[in-house]
Design a protein around this motif. Sequence first.
Motif, PDB file in Angstrom:
ATOM      1  N   SER A   1      19.558  -0.636 -12.883  1.00  0.00           N
ATOM      2  CA  SER A   1      21.431  -1.095 -12.531  1.00  0.00           C
ATOM      3  C   SER A   1      21.805  -2.391 -12.472  1.00  0.00           C
ATOM      4  O   SER A   1      22.369  -3.055 -13.078  1.00  0.00           O
ATOM      5  CB  SER A   1      22.013   0.403 -11.907  1.00  0.00           C
ATOM      6  OG  SER A   1      21.680   0.374 -10.930  1.00  0.00           O
ATOM      7  N   GLN A   2      20.734  -2.631 -10.831  1.00  0.00           N
ATOM      8  CA  GLN A   2      21.019  -3.726  -9.820  1.00  0.00           C
ATOM      9  C   GLN A   2      20.253  -5.463 -11.081  1.00  0.00           C
ATOM     10  O   GLN A   2      20.726  -5.900 -10.853  1.00  0.00           O
ATOM     11  CB  GLN A   2      19.623  -4.196  -8.710  1.00  0.00           C
ATOM     12  CG  GLN A   2      18.751  -3.676  -9.759  1.00  0.00           C
ATOM     13  CD  GLN A   2      17.889  -3.615  -8.426  1.00  0.00           C
ATOM     14  OE1 GLN A   2      18.088  -4.616  -7.279  1.00  0.00           O
ATOM     15  NE2 GLN A   2      16.916  -2.796  -8.212  1.00  0.00           N
TER      16      GLN A   2
ATOM     17  N   HIS B   1       3.157 -13.643  -4.073  1.00  0.00           N
ATOM     18  CA  HIS B   1       4.391 -13.172  -4.996  1.00  0.00           C
ATOM     19  C   HIS B   1       4.269 -14.807  -5.542  1.00  0.00           C
ATOM     20  O   HIS B   1       4.560 -14.801  -7.014  1.00  0.00           O
ATOM     21  CB  HIS B   1       5.061 -14.454  -3.374  1.00  0.00           C
ATOM     22  CG  HIS B   1       6.343 -14.237  -4.193  1.00  0.00           C
ATOM     23  ND1 HIS B   1       7.342 -13.966  -4.448  1.00  0.00           N
ATOM     24  CD2 HIS B   1       7.093 -16.133  -4.126  1.00  0.00           C
ATOM     25  CE1 HIS B   1       8.585 -14.421  -4.112  1.00  0.00           C
ATOM     26  NE2 HIS B   1       8.382 -15.238  -4.421  1.00  0.00           N
ATOM     27  N   HIS B   2       2.675 -15.405  -5.559  1.00  0.00           N
ATOM     28  CA  HIS B   2       3.227 -16.438  -6.663  1.00  0.00           C
ATOM     29  C   HIS B   2       2.557 -16.505  -7.883  1.00  0.00           C
ATOM     30  O   HIS B   2       3.102 -17.021  -9.125  1.00  0.00           O
ATOM     31  CB  HIS B   2       2.859 -18.102  -6.039  1.00  0.00           C
ATOM     32  CG  HIS B   2       4.121 -18.775  -5.108  1.00  0.00           C
ATOM     33  ND1 HIS B   2       5.094 -19.362  -5.358  1.00  0.00           N
ATOM     34  CD2 HIS B   2       3.794 -19.126  -3.589  1.00  0.00           C
ATOM     35  CE1 HIS B   2       5.421 -18.911  -3.988  1.00  0.00           C
ATOM     36  NE2 HIS B   2       5.036 -19.874  -3.087  1.00  0.00           N
ATOM     37  N   LEU B   3       1.426 -15.810  -7.658  1.00  0.00           N
ATOM     38  CA  LEU B   3       0.993 -15.380  -8.451  1.00  0.00           C
ATOM     39  C   LEU B   3       0.873 -14.087  -9.617  1.00  0.00           C
ATOM     40  O   LEU B   3       0.562 -14.065 -10.363  1.00  0.00           O
ATOM     41  CB  LEU B   3      -1.293 -15.179  -8.120  1.00  0.00           C
ATOM     42  CG  LEU B   3      -1.601 -16.279  -7.507  1.00  0.00           C
ATOM     43  CD1 LEU B   3      -3.414 -15.695  -6.922  1.00  0.00           C
ATOM     44  CD2 LEU B   3      -1.618 -16.633  -8.748  1.00  0.00           C
TER      45      LEU B   3
ATOM     46  N   GLY C   1       6.120   0.730  -9.784  1.00  0.00           N
ATOM     47  CA  GLY C   1       6.096   0.930  -8.957  1.00  0.00           C
ATOM     48  C   GLY C   1       6.269  -0.239  -8.410  1.00  0.00           C
ATOM     49  O   GLY C   1       6.375  -1.360  -7.975  1.00  0.00           O
ATOM     50  N   PHE C   2       5.199  -1.453  -8.709  1.00  0.00           N
ATOM     51  CA  PHE C   2       4.747  -2.640  -8.982  1.00  0.00           C
ATOM     52  C   PHE C   2       6.611  -3.614  -9.062  1.00  0.00           C
ATOM     53  O   PHE C   2       6.192  -4.440  -8.971  1.00  0.00           O
ATOM     54  CB  PHE C   2       4.007  -3.277  -9.561  1.00  0.00           C
ATOM     55  CG  PHE C   2       4.152  -4.679 -10.114  1.00  0.00           C
ATOM     56  CD1 PHE C   2       2.902  -5.520  -8.947  1.00  0.00           C
ATOM     57  CD2 PHE C   2       4.383  -5.168 -11.123  1.00  0.00           C
ATOM     58  CE1 PHE C   2       2.519  -6.822  -9.333  1.00  0.00           C
ATOM     59  CE2 PHE C   2       4.369  -6.621 -11.936  1.00  0.00           C
ATOM     60  CZ  PHE C   2       3.258  -7.449 -10.376  1.00  0.00           C
TER      61      PHE C   2
ATOM     62  N   ASP D   1      12.557   0.292   0.492  1.00  0.00           N
ATOM     63  CA  ASP D   1      13.478  -0.991   1.307  1.00  0.00           C
ATOM     64  C   ASP D   1      11.992  -2.613   0.460  1.00  0.00           C
ATOM     65  O   ASP D   1      12.705  -3.373   0.918  1.00  0.00           O
ATOM     66  CB  ASP D   1      12.735  -0.986   2.689  1.00  0.00           C
ATOM     67  CG  ASP D   1      11.548  -0.621   3.066  1.00  0.00           C
ATOM     68  OD1 ASP D   1      11.070   0.122   2.388  1.00  0.00           O
ATOM     69  OD2 ASP D   1      12.045  -1.210   4.587  1.00  0.00           O
ATOM     70  N   GLU D   2      11.726  -2.107  -0.625  1.00  0.00           N
ATOM     71  CA  GLU D   2      10.641  -2.142  -0.981  1.00  0.00           C
ATOM     72  C   GLU D   2      11.111  -3.311  -1.717  1.00  0.00           C
ATOM     73  O   GLU D   2      11.732  -3.056  -2.575  1.00  0.00           O
ATOM     74  CB  GLU D   2       9.550  -2.109  -1.371  1.00  0.00           C
ATOM     75  CG  GLU D   2       8.460  -2.799  -1.574  1.00  0.00           C
ATOM     76  CD  GLU D   2       7.235  -2.454  -1.540  1.00  0.00           C
ATOM     77  OE1 GLU D   2       6.257  -3.304  -2.323  1.00  0.00           O
ATOM     78  OE2 GLU D   2       6.856  -1.445  -1.769  1.00  0.00           O
ATOM     79  N   LYS D   3      11.612  -4.775  -2.437  1.00  0.00           N
ATOM     80  CA  LYS D   3      11.507  -5.382  -3.296  1.00  0.00           C
ATOM     81  C   LYS D   3      10.698  -5.622  -4.909  1.00  0.00           C
ATOM     82  O   LYS D   3       9.214  -5.916  -4.242  1.00  0.00           O
ATOM     83  CB  LYS D   3      12.107  -6.927  -2.907  1.00  0.00           C
ATOM     84  CG  LYS D   3      12.914  -7.649  -3.949  1.00  0.00           C
ATOM     85  CD  LYS D   3      13.131  -8.625  -3.432  1.00  0.00           C
ATOM     86  CE  LYS D   3      14.072  -9.636  -4.405  1.00  0.00           C
ATOM     87  NZ  LYS D   3      14.780 -11.085  -4.588  1.00  0.00           N
ATOM     88  N   GLY D   4      10.502  -5.251  -5.389  1.00  0.00           N
ATOM     89  CA  GLY D   4       9.436  -5.518  -6.789  1.00  0.00           C
ATOM     90  C   GLY D   4       9.792  -6.854  -6.801  1.00  0.00           C
ATOM     91  O   GLY D   4      10.516  -7.619  -6.558  1.00  0.00           O
TER      92      GLY D   4
END
Length: 508
Positions: free
Chosen positions: A242-243, A144-146, A190-191, A198-201
């Motif tokens: 859109s988000q 998440h940080h990298l 996808g990344f 339900d997965e946050k990119g």
Amino acid sequence: MELDNAQETPSQEDSSLCGEISPPVLEQAFSKILHCFTGPEARRGNARDVALKDLGDLIEATECVRLFEGSGAQLRGMLETLGKVAKALEQYAAPPKEEEGGGARHSEVAEKAATVGLLFLKLLGKAETAKNSLVGPAWQTGLHHLAGPVCIFAVTHSLEQPWTTPRSREVAREVLTLLLQVTECGSVAGFLRGEKEDEKGRLSVILGLLKPNLNKESWKNNPAIKHVFSWTLQQVTRPWLSQYLERVLPASLLISDDYQTENKILGVHCLHHIVLNVPAADLLQYNRAQVLYHAIFNHLYTPEHHLVQAVLLCLLDLFPILEKTVHWKGDGARPTTHCDEVLQLILTHMEPEHRLLLRRTYARNLPAFVKRLGILTVRHLKRLERVIIGYLEVYDGPEEEARLKILETLKLLMQHTWPRVSCRLVVLLKALLKLICDVARDPSLTPQCVKSSLLQEATDCLILLDCCSQGRVKGLLAKIPQSCEDSNVVNCIRKVQQISEGAPYDGT
């Protein structure tokens, strides 16, 4: 192992023991390296070079479990520091401002990028190993940080730009490939958006990292930022984009509003992507569509054909959104639309235009405007007639793109406005016959296939004109085959005459 004060970097001897040190001590080691990139001594010539070497040694000597073990605040602190190091590395390899001798330093930037890329490969390799070990979910927190800084670095140096070389691009692409592998993503899209519903990119993280460098005062400090933003934006499509509208629209408008044509075009491409991939309801909210329209419309006054092409394509996709709010009740004249306004300006520019590239650009897009307006094109019929006749008279080079597109426009115009065509019969007939004669006798190097296309299109226009005038064209052309000696001209006339009255024609 004891570490000295924060002004120093870990020595190679210390690094060899890193496999045994605890996470707090490892965090301190990364903090010291980070200080070498961000502290006062970062300005010294070799301070960063030494820090890069020490960082490589530290990563190699540290077991993957040491990078991702621990729990709670202790683990978070170490991983946050690791993320800051990654961000410092990305900024270290970024190209300088153009006015700071960017051209002369491009080779230096490429060397830095190759070095930093190899370090990122080592870090991602550790994360890949940790993913398959018993470390647990800590590797996900580390990624998440990298992920954000590593992705920005990879995009900056994988595209073909002045500051890249084949070697730096190869390393950057390897970094991006390994990043997708570690994050278990099948594609860049996808990344960024998330592989599952339900997965946050990671797009939100990357936009957050780009935001400080995408304001009016700072966006030109790093010439790569606009390309990274544009490339990243265009990987995310409907319905995910859109988000993020509130975060991507201002930056796109900022880039398109620049004085440099290159940046204007890049910004318009970004805005066009937003128009195509954000629902109309979101664009109409808060008058965003009108803001887009006025920002893009103003670029039509510039004489750059590449920019005009990008603007017209974007506007043609924006018109349906703008016109959702226009309703005709049938009790009066239909209201003029934004499409009418743009077509009026285009025709105004087309009449006196003598530059071939701009003439081709205008002619290339004219059929789409006639299709869009349909019968309402009658509002512009007089000016369209002048433009069509004027453009048919001018040779347009070997490909004859402008004249072919003008003939296509004329066919569409007659199809949509046929009740008004018969009164223009003589003018249009003269223009088409003159074109046929000019092409048939053309001694230039125009390819035969292009000449054939012009003659066929002109013949189709004559057939349509005959249909619109209840067969009057046949009568006016009846004596030409008897006196004309050019076989190409005679063939075109005979094709028109062979269409029997009342027979259906697929062009009408």
